[in-house]
Design a protein around this motif. Structure first.
Motif, PDB file in Angstrom:
ATOM      1  N   GLY A 134       0.412  -1.302  -4.530  1.00  0.00           N
ATOM      2  CA  GLY A 134       1.069  -0.063  -4.952  1.00  0.00           C
ATOM      3  C   GLY A 134       1.467   0.814  -3.778  1.00  0.00           C
ATOM      4  N   LEU A 135       0.579   0.938  -2.787  1.00  0.00           N
ATOM      5  CA  LEU A 135       0.890   1.745  -1.597  1.00  0.00           C
ATOM      6  C   LEU A 135       2.043   1.142  -0.795  1.00  0.00           C
ATOM      7  CD1 LEU A 135      -2.717   2.638  -0.370  1.00  0.00           C
ATOM      8  CD2 LEU A 135      -1.022   4.206  -1.338  1.00  0.00           C
ATOM      9  N   ILE A 136       2.078  -0.191  -0.683  1.00  0.00           N
ATOM     10  CA  ILE A 136       3.172  -0.850   0.040  1.00  0.00           C
ATOM     11  C   ILE A 136       4.504  -0.615  -0.673  1.00  0.00           C
ATOM     12  CG2 ILE A 136       4.130  -3.110   0.654  1.00  0.00           C
ATOM     13  CD1 ILE A 136       1.220  -4.010   1.183  1.00  0.00           C
ATOM     14  N   ILE A 137       4.489  -0.740  -1.996  1.00  0.00           N
ATOM     15  CA  ILE A 137       5.716  -0.522  -2.777  1.00  0.00           C
ATOM     16  C   ILE A 137       6.217   0.913  -2.587  1.00  0.00           C
ATOM     17  CG2 ILE A 137       6.596  -0.296  -5.136  1.00  0.00           C
ATOM     18  CD1 ILE A 137       4.909  -2.762  -5.863  1.00  0.00           C
ATOM     19  N   LYS A 138       5.306   1.886  -2.652  1.00  0.00           N
ATOM     20  CA  LYS A 138       5.702   3.287  -2.464  1.00  0.00           C
ATOM     21  C   LYS A 138       6.223   3.538  -1.056  1.00  0.00           C
ATOM     22  CE  LYS A 138       4.943   5.202  -6.419  1.00  0.00           C
ATOM     23  NZ  LYS A 138       6.097   5.731  -7.185  1.00  0.00           N
ATOM     24  N   SER A 139       5.600   2.903  -0.070  1.00  0.00           N
ATOM     25  CA  SER A 139       6.023   3.082   1.315  1.00  0.00           C
ATOM     26  C   SER A 139       7.434   2.547   1.532  1.00  0.00           C
ATOM     27  CB  SER A 139       5.036   2.364   2.238  1.00  0.00           C
ATOM     28  OG  SER A 139       5.497   2.362   3.558  1.00  0.00           O
ATOM     29  N   ILE A 140       7.714   1.364   1.004  1.00  0.00           N
ATOM     30  CA  ILE A 140       9.062   0.777   1.132  1.00  0.00           C
ATOM     31  C   ILE A 140      10.083   1.630   0.394  1.00  0.00           C
ATOM     32  CG2 ILE A 140      10.479  -1.221   0.516  1.00  0.00           C
ATOM     33  CD1 ILE A 140       7.965  -2.949   0.932  1.00  0.00           C
ATOM     34  N   GLU A 141       9.713   2.097  -0.777  1.00  0.00           N
ATOM     35  CA  GLU A 141      10.629   2.919  -1.579  1.00  0.00           C
ATOM     36  C   GLU A 141      11.041   4.179  -0.834  1.00  0.00           C
ATOM     37  OE1 GLU A 141      10.110   5.600  -5.541  1.00  0.00           O
ATOM     38  OE2 GLU A 141       9.417   3.525  -5.701  1.00  0.00           O
ATOM     39  N   ARG A 143      11.159   4.660   2.432  1.00  0.00           N
ATOM     40  CA  ARG A 143      11.813   4.453   3.731  1.00  0.00           C
ATOM     41  C   ARG A 143      13.249   3.962   3.621  1.00  0.00           C
ATOM     42  NH1 ARG A 143       7.514   1.901   8.029  1.00  0.00           N
ATOM     43  NH2 ARG A 143       5.963   3.538   7.847  1.00  0.00           N
ATOM     44  N   PHE A 144      13.609   3.301   2.556  1.00  0.00           N
ATOM     45  CA  PHE A 144      14.919   2.635   2.507  1.00  0.00           C
ATOM     46  C   PHE A 144      15.871   3.202   1.448  1.00  0.00           C
ATOM     47  CE2 PHE A 144      11.974  -0.455   4.361  1.00  0.00           C
ATOM     48  CZ  PHE A 144      12.639  -0.756   5.533  1.00  0.00           C
ATOM     49  N   GLY A 145      15.632   4.434   1.020  1.00  0.00           N
ATOM     50  CA  GLY A 145      16.567   5.100   0.121  1.00  0.00           C
ATOM     51  C   GLY A 145      16.766   4.361  -1.194  1.00  0.00           C
ATOM     52  N   TRP A 146      18.030   4.368  -1.675  1.00  0.00           N
ATOM     53  CA  TRP A 146      18.302   3.786  -2.995  1.00  0.00           C
ATOM     54  C   TRP A 146      18.107   2.267  -2.993  1.00  0.00           C
ATOM     55  CZ3 TRP A 146      22.029   0.105  -3.772  1.00  0.00           C
ATOM     56  CH2 TRP A 146      23.016  -0.044  -2.771  1.00  0.00           C
ATOM     57  N   ARG A 147      18.366   1.628  -1.841  1.00  0.00           N
ATOM     58  CA  ARG A 147      18.130   0.173  -1.770  1.00  0.00           C
ATOM     59  C   ARG A 147      16.641  -0.129  -1.918  1.00  0.00           C
ATOM     60  NH1 ARG A 147      21.801   1.239   2.231  1.00  0.00           N
ATOM     61  NH2 ARG A 147      23.868   0.316   1.979  1.00  0.00           N
ATOM     62  N   GLY A 148      15.841   0.670  -1.243  1.00  0.00           N
ATOM     63  CA  GLY A 148      14.394   0.495  -1.357  1.00  0.00           C
ATOM     64  C   GLY A 148      13.918   0.710  -2.778  1.00  0.00           C
TER      65      GLY A 148
END
Length: 200
Positions: A134-141, A143-148
């Motif tokens: 869950g933390l990894i998913i939130k971190s990626i989300e 950092r990469f804007g709408w693509r993330g």
């Protein structure tokens, strides 16, 4: 089995579940305790930040935020993992007693909590895995804007569906390996995909 049959089976399961809740109202205590524990946990972890904000002890909050960002992220991560552990623990107790109720036995709060304690290793392992994902998913989300958001939305949905039977697996099998729990949950999903999808 056709999709219509699967929907019908899911509907029957829902009706049976509601009947059990009506006949065994003590089951509601488990989610109520979980909610109370999560509230206490949230107050414990976030009260210091609210206090600093309310009393304005730090004149430049943005500068303080930059200085203490790693500590704040670590603190929030511990809070998140703690919440994951509490929720899983209470769900294991709840699910165990729900099975007993379906078997025609009276619900016992003490027995439910005792059973959850007997699975503490599996609950802790699963909470660490699920919380980390869950933390990894939130971190990626973030950092990469709408693509993330698009990628993590798909990954998050896939993860949620694959892990939907994690608690029943923990209850049914004595295995502390969280990857084995995930594997068995996904296997159970494949066997009952129609009912699981409608239920999800």
């Amino acid at each position: 089995m056709s999709l219509t049959s699967r929907v019908h089976t899911s509907w029957q399961l829902l009706q049976s579940s509601l009947r059990v809740l009506r006949d065994q109202p003590r089951l509601v205590v488990f989610p109520a305790v979980a909610g109370l524990c999560l509230l206490v946990l949230a107050l414990f972890f976030f009260a210091p930040f609210l206090l600093i904000r309310a009393t304005r002890l730090t004149p430049d909050m943005s500068a303080a935020g930059r200085d203490f960002a790693p500590a704040i992220y670590a603190w929030a991560g511990v809070a998140y993992l703690g919440a994951m552990f509490l929720a899983t623990f209470c769900n294991v107790a709840f699910y165990h007693e729900t099975l007993r109720a379906f078997a025609g036995e009276a619900v016992s709060l003490r027995r439910g909590w005792r059973f959850a304690f007997s699975r503490i290793g599996a609950i802790l392992g699963w909470s660490l895995l699920a919380g980390t994902v869950g933390l990894i998913i939130k971190s990626i989300e973030g950092r990469f804007g709408w693509r993330g958001k698009l990628v993590t939305g798909l990954v998050g949905t896939t993860w949620s569906v694959a892990a939907v039977f994690a608690v029943p697996v923990i209850v049914r099998r004595r295995d502390n390996n969280p990857l084995a729990v995930l594997r068995d949950s996904a296997a159970m999903l494949r066997r009952t995909w129609g009912e699981a999808l409608v239920g999800f």
